[in-house]
Design an enzyme around this catalytic site. Sequence first.
Site, PDB file in Angstrom:
ATOM      1  N   ILE A  64       0.773  -1.097  -0.047  1.00 57.36           N
ATOM      2  CA  ILE A  64       0.280   0.185   0.241  1.00 57.36           C
ATOM      3  C   ILE A  64       0.488   0.785  -0.232  1.00 57.36           C
ATOM      4  CG2 ILE A  64      -1.947   1.170   1.182  1.00 57.36           C
ATOM      5  CD1 ILE A  64      -3.047  -1.577   2.458  1.00 57.36           C
TER       6      ILE A  64
ATOM      7  N   HIS B 278      -6.770  -4.549 -10.879  1.00 58.52           N
ATOM      8  CA  HIS B 278      -6.844  -4.858  -9.596  1.00 58.52           C
ATOM      9  C   HIS B 278      -7.805  -6.198 -10.092  1.00 58.52           C
ATOM     10  CE1 HIS B 278      -7.901  -5.738  -5.354  1.00 58.52           C
ATOM     11  NE2 HIS B 278      -9.332  -5.492  -6.385  1.00 58.52           N
TER      12      HIS B 278
ATOM     13  N   THR C  27      -4.531   5.975  -6.820  1.00 53.66           N
ATOM     14  CA  THR C  27      -5.107   7.671  -5.942  1.00 53.66           C
ATOM     15  C   THR C  27      -4.831   6.759  -4.847  1.00 53.66           C
ATOM     16  OG1 THR C  27      -7.445   6.927  -4.927  1.00 53.66           O
ATOM     17  CG2 THR C  27      -6.733   8.629  -6.899  1.00 53.66           C
TER      18      THR C  27
ATOM     19  N   LEU D  63      -7.394   3.307  -1.240  1.00 52.48           N
ATOM     20  CA  LEU D  63      -6.986   2.130  -1.777  1.00 52.48           C
ATOM     21  C   LEU D  63      -7.816   1.415  -3.182  1.00 52.48           C
ATOM     22  CD1 LEU D  63      -4.865  -0.652  -1.668  1.00 52.48           C
ATOM     23  CD2 LEU D  63      -6.523  -1.551   0.259  1.00 52.48           C
ATOM     24  N   ASP D  64      -7.354   0.936  -4.236  1.00 48.25           N
ATOM     25  CA  ASP D  64      -8.577   0.795  -5.492  1.00 48.25           C
ATOM     26  C   ASP D  64      -9.933   1.395  -5.177  1.00 48.25           C
ATOM     27  OD1 ASP D  64      -6.956  -1.692  -5.539  1.00 48.25           O
ATOM     28  OD2 ASP D  64      -8.107  -2.746  -4.426  1.00 48.25           O
TER      29      ASP D  64
END
Length: 198
Positions: free
Chosen positions: A89, A106, A138, A141-142
């Site tokens: 991350i 993803h 961004t 997350l995801d």
Amino acid sequence: MKNIVILISGRGSNMQAIVEAGIPGANIAAVIANRPDAAGLAWAAERGIATLALDHKLYGSREAFDAALAEAIDACHADLVVLAGFMRILTPAFTERYAGRMLNIHPSLLPAFTGLHTHQRAIEAGCKLAGCTVHFVTAELDHGPIVFQAAVPVLDDDNESTLAARVLAEEHKLYPAAVRAFVEGRIVIDGLRVKVRD
Ligand code: NHR
Ligand code: GAR
């Protein structure tokens, strides 16, 4: 020429698909892994691509690791950063620095199943469709703007590995197409919506 830096953590099959696509105007400037044993590093090095291992365990904080990573990326004069199975991350300072020029793939149909173990979770939820998403990265997350998605069926006798393999085959088509669109300047980001010209 657009300089592309690809970040991996493991086998790097998406990185291989992007390299093998031979995208005109794309220079794969470096492949960087946060794990020294990432199999994809050897594959890239064998093909004459610059490689670097930055072991995140050697840094005292996420901020310190991300600062070292940014220094390596900037030394390549990167126009685009591509996360390809990259499993760390990233801090807000890092995602801000590469806003609008960092992509991730993803293995789910976002916004469903953010985070890890997506295939098992899609099976357990009884989904009839699964898939993959290419999105800009961004801080959240995801949750970045979605460029492309591809769907595959979830079959009655699927397990995590059979579903993952079906999705991965789509990833290997979708990600090079997204990188190509970026390199050709065909992507426009408007908030969370992305328009890709033909
Ligand atoms: N960073 C930000 N800020 N935003 C995103 O959208 C990111 C990101 C970093 C990586 C890829 C991602 C995915 O596609 C990605 C997107 C790792 C984890 C995770 O929990 C989650 C999502 C993704 C990658 N990593 C653990 C961590 O503590 C470590 C897990 C491990 O090493 O196996 O960093 O799903
Ligand atoms: C891919 O399925 C990718 O979508 C997924 O890991 C695999 C990496 O394969 N990414 C994540 O789960 C990110 N959290 P690869 O190393 O062979 O490209």
